[in-house]
Design an enzyme around this catalytic site. Structure first.
Site, PDB file in Angstrom:
ATOM      1  N   GLU A  31      38.821  31.241  50.113  1.00  0.00           N
ATOM      2  CA  GLU A  31      38.757  31.026  48.663  1.00  0.00           C
ATOM      3  C   GLU A  31      38.930  29.536  48.377  1.00  0.00           C
ATOM      4  O   GLU A  31      39.657  28.836  49.102  1.00  0.00           O
ATOM      5  CB  GLU A  31      39.861  31.826  47.952  1.00  0.00           C
ATOM      6  CG  GLU A  31      39.900  31.575  46.446  1.00  0.00           C
ATOM      7  CD  GLU A  31      40.720  32.582  45.649  1.00  0.00           C
ATOM      8  OE1 GLU A  31      41.392  33.425  46.259  1.00  0.00           O
ATOM      9  OE2 GLU A  31      40.667  32.514  44.404  1.00  0.00           O
ATOM     10  N   ASN A  76      40.439  35.065  42.588  1.00  0.00           N
ATOM     11  CA  ASN A  76      40.543  34.713  41.167  1.00  0.00           C
ATOM     12  C   ASN A  76      39.612  33.549  40.828  1.00  0.00           C
ATOM     13  O   ASN A  76      39.090  33.465  39.719  1.00  0.00           O
ATOM     14  CB  ASN A  76      41.982  34.333  40.834  1.00  0.00           C
ATOM     15  CG  ASN A  76      42.934  35.504  40.995  1.00  0.00           C
ATOM     16  OD1 ASN A  76      42.525  36.658  41.020  1.00  0.00           O
ATOM     17  ND2 ASN A  76      44.223  35.210  41.118  1.00  0.00           N
ATOM     18  N   ASN A 178      35.761  40.212  41.013  1.00  0.00           N
ATOM     19  CA  ASN A 178      37.064  40.243  41.686  1.00  0.00           C
ATOM     20  C   ASN A 178      38.151  40.706  40.723  1.00  0.00           C
ATOM     21  O   ASN A 178      38.267  40.156  39.621  1.00  0.00           O
ATOM     22  CB  ASN A 178      37.431  38.841  42.192  1.00  0.00           C
ATOM     23  CG  ASN A 178      38.818  38.789  42.829  1.00  0.00           C
ATOM     24  OD1 ASN A 178      39.019  39.336  43.907  1.00  0.00           O
ATOM     25  ND2 ASN A 178      39.771  38.159  42.162  1.00  0.00           N
ATOM     26  N   GLU A 179      38.905  41.713  41.122  1.00  0.00           N
ATOM     27  CA  GLU A 179      40.103  42.171  40.377  1.00  0.00           C
ATOM     28  C   GLU A 179      39.879  42.180  38.868  1.00  0.00           C
ATOM     29  O   GLU A 179      40.696  41.624  38.108  1.00  0.00           O
ATOM     30  CB  GLU A 179      41.316  41.302  40.749  1.00  0.00           C
ATOM     31  CG  GLU A 179      41.703  41.426  42.217  1.00  0.00           C
ATOM     32  CD  GLU A 179      43.017  40.775  42.596  1.00  0.00           C
ATOM     33  OE1 GLU A 179      43.581  40.013  41.775  1.00  0.00           O
ATOM     34  OE2 GLU A 179      43.491  41.019  43.728  1.00  0.00           O
ATOM     35  N   TYR A 250      49.203  43.321  48.953  1.00  0.00           N
ATOM     36  CA  TYR A 250      50.043  42.304  49.591  1.00  0.00           C
ATOM     37  C   TYR A 250      51.461  42.853  49.675  1.00  0.00           C
ATOM     38  O   TYR A 250      51.931  43.512  48.752  1.00  0.00           O
ATOM     39  CB  TYR A 250      50.043  41.016  48.755  1.00  0.00           C
ATOM     40  CG  TYR A 250      48.688  40.330  48.716  1.00  0.00           C
ATOM     41  CD1 TYR A 250      48.262  39.551  49.787  1.00  0.00           C
ATOM     42  CD2 TYR A 250      47.842  40.465  47.620  1.00  0.00           C
ATOM     43  CE1 TYR A 250      47.026  38.920  49.760  1.00  0.00           C
ATOM     44  CE2 TYR A 250      46.607  39.839  47.585  1.00  0.00           C
ATOM     45  CZ  TYR A 250      46.198  39.062  48.660  1.00  0.00           C
ATOM     46  OH  TYR A 250      44.976  38.439  48.638  1.00  0.00           O
ATOM     47  N   GLU A 298      41.244  42.403  50.446  1.00  0.00           N
ATOM     48  CA  GLU A 298      42.378  41.459  50.462  1.00  0.00           C
ATOM     49  C   GLU A 298      43.589  42.224  50.958  1.00  0.00           C
ATOM     50  O   GLU A 298      43.989  43.218  50.340  1.00  0.00           O
ATOM     51  CB  GLU A 298      42.658  40.874  49.067  1.00  0.00           C
ATOM     52  CG  GLU A 298      41.620  39.886  48.598  1.00  0.00           C
ATOM     53  CD  GLU A 298      42.002  39.191  47.292  1.00  0.00           C
ATOM     54  OE1 GLU A 298      43.208  38.961  47.055  1.00  0.00           O
ATOM     55  OE2 GLU A 298      41.082  38.903  46.506  1.00  0.00           O
TER      56      GLU A 298
HETATM   57  O1  AHR Z   1      44.449  35.836  47.790  1.00  0.00           O
HETATM   58  C1  AHR Z   1      45.082  35.264  46.690  1.00  0.00           C
HETATM   59  C2  AHR Z   1      44.690  35.922  45.374  1.00  0.00           C
HETATM   60  O2  AHR Z   1      45.193  37.233  45.342  1.00  0.00           O
HETATM   61  C3  AHR Z   1      43.209  36.117  45.108  1.00  0.00           C
HETATM   62  O3  AHR Z   1      42.617  34.993  44.541  1.00  0.00           O
HETATM   63  C4  AHR Z   1      43.197  37.242  44.129  1.00  0.00           C
HETATM   64  O4  AHR Z   1      42.009  37.989  44.186  1.00  0.00           O
HETATM   65  C5  AHR Z   1      44.422  38.051  44.481  1.00  0.00           C
HETATM   66  O5  AHR Z   1      45.168  38.400  43.381  1.00  0.00           O
END
Ligand code: AHR
Length: 504
Positions: A31, A76, A178-179, A250, A298
């Site tokens: 990114e 993002n 994305n998201e 995450y 991710e």
């Molecule tokens: O990987 C970091 C960020 O985490 C990414 O930009 C986003 O898609 C997610 O929230």
């Protein structure tokens, strides 16, 4: 078979398999964020930089890591991204505000440079291109696709050729935004709004190339209030037009609760199973036999709640953002997340470790200085190298421990992959913090006769990490005493360890 109360076991048989591993399960993510691109993979003037400004020391480590699909350019970041800014003569490219990460984007690295990076990695690396469906829409997606993939003879294809890329890029895998469920996302949308836009974009792109593989956005994470409802609404609008739905997760240790952190894969597996159920529910409603597969595009350990070690001012170029330094404990959790992905290889076809360099990454660099492997580098490299083939069904019978978040959790987390040559690799994590865990695996019909290697990542200090000062403090070590006799594998897994046991 009698066994000690503190030992674990399972049985492997070639007739009981989960499914083939899609090599794209070992994908990653680049990114435009912090120093992932600039001073990460791209640093003109660095002693190791090649003629394109790519760091050859980093290229070498990425090859060793064994990444396949590489998602780009966000994250993002993509929701405010103008792809045209990153093509053409570098000196004419505009500097822009990156609102997602409050940085300045120079655009000195763009699509052509990214494709050159992948070519240099080798044929196993392939692009996974994310589209901006935040501030942009159908028209810009089609234009980017035509610029990238159409051979010649149209204004956009000729523009690419004039920019120096004669051959089309042939990008086959695309993310539809994305998201988009996240309020933090530029151009955030409701499920209905996004579902319509994603469906329209997908159908328009298929007019150019019906063979594309398209990933629609699922929820940003499982804790989102709209989780599952979002997936159901979005899929109802897009089911016929897309192939995969995205998942992001995450994990970090919170509230000093290490036992739950070590069981993070319990959450990941439940997340995968919930998304599969939701996809199949929509499929059933639509009376179709088509199955939507999963793109876990991710995933990682990420200490989002930790205070930033040095304050970062707004609008800097390539600031030090999200530069988590991973411990042995993190690597064990990380290995367990890899095991979770492999255990669901029947439905998870793409997965991207977020991210590749410097930003929550397995590879770190110093501007003008060296590059080194974080602790998480090793489980990924080993899984990518030995985890190709058919995943065998593993039903673990193991002692359990108590966690605050997940209740009783088995101390052993494991999977096994049978390669085309018949060799089998067992990947196993001992979540126990203080005791070694004896493991017995009964092998049926696999024709295995010897242990090639038992490698483990473990350390007397669970906080041990690799740093600029001590880049090789943590590496995997060989384990002695692992045997294969009378059709059974016998091993002892060190406390808090990631293990790779190769049988031939
Ligand atoms: O990987 C970091 C960020 O985490 C990414 O930009 C986003 O898609 C997610 O929230």
């Amino acid at each position: 078979m009698p066994r000690s109360a503190r030992s674990a076991r399972f049985t492997l048989h070639p007739d009981f398999s989960v499914g083939p591993v899609d090599p794209r399960l070992f994908g990653s993510f680049v990114e435009h964020l912090g120093r992932c691109v600039y001073t990460g993979i791209h640093e003109p003037g660095h002693p190791a930089a090649d003629e394109d400004g790519l760091r050859t020391d980093v290229l070498e480590l990425v090859r060793e890591l064994g990444v396949t699909a590489v998602r780009y350019p966000g994250g993002n970041y993509v929701s405010g991204h103008r792809w045209e800014d990153g093509v053409g003569p570098v000196d004419e490219r505009p500097r822009r505000l990156d609102l997602a990460w409050r940085s300045t984007e120079t655009n000195r690295f763009g699509l052509s440079e990214f494709m050159a990076f992948l070519r240099k990695l080798g044929p196993q690396a392939q692009p996974m291109m994310a589209l901006n469906l935040g501030t942009r829409g159908v028209a810009e997606a089609m234009e980017l696709l035509e610029y990238a993939n159409h051979p010649a003879g149209t204004e956009l294809a000729e523009r690419r050729i004039a920019h120096g890329d004669k051959d089309p890029f042939g990008i086959g895998l695309w993310c539809l935004g994305n998201e988009m469920d996240g309020t933090w996302q530029i151009g955030h949308k409701t499920a209905e709004e996004y579902g319509r836009l994603a469906g329209e974009t997908a159908r328009a792109m298929r007019l150019i190339d019906p063979g594309l593989e398209l990933v629609v956005c699922g929820s940003s994470n499982r804790a989102m209030e709209t989780f599952a409802a979002w997936e159901a609404t979005v899929l109802a609008e897009t089911y016929d037009a897309v192939d995969h739905i995205s998942l992001h997760a995450y994990y970090e240790e919170t509230d000093d609760d290490r036992d739950s952190f070590l069981a993070s894969a319990v959450d990941m597996e439940a997340f995968i199973e919930a998304v599969v159920a939701t996809c199949d529910h929509v499929g059933a409603r639509l009376k179709t036999s088509k199955k939507i597969t999963l793109s876990f595009d991710e995933w990682n350990v990420w200490y989002q709640r930790r205070p930033h070690p040095h304050p970062v001012e707004d609008w800097q170029e390539a600031p030090r953002l999200l530069e988590d330094v991973y411990t042995v404990t993190d690597a064990v959790v990380f290995g367990s997340l890899l095991i979770a992905l492999l255990r669901h290889a029947d439905r998870v076809k793409v997965a991207c470790l977020a991210q590749l360099v410097n930003v929550i990454a397995p590879i770190m660099t110093e501007p003008g200085g060296p590059a080194w492997r974080q602790t998480t580098f090793f489980p990924f490299a080993q899984a990518s190298r030995y985890g190709r083939g058919e995943v065998l069904d593993v039903r673990v019978d193991a002692p359990a421990y108590e966690t605050r978040r997940f209740g009783e959790v088995p101390l052993l987390h494991a999977t096994a992959v049978r390669g085309e040559d018949g060799a089998v690799t067992v990947f196993a994590v001992n979540r126990g913090r203080s005791e070694a865990l004896p493991l017995d695996v009964t092998l049926h019909g696999l024709g295995l006769s010897r242990v090639v290697e038992h490698s483990a990542l473990a350390d007397a200090d669970p906080e041990a990490r690799n740093t600029l000062a001590e880049p090789e403090r943590v590496t995997p070590h060989a384990v002695d005493g692992t045997t294969l006799r009378d059709g059974s594998l016998h091993a002892v897994l060190e406390p808090l360890s990631w293990n790779v046991i190769r049988l031939a």
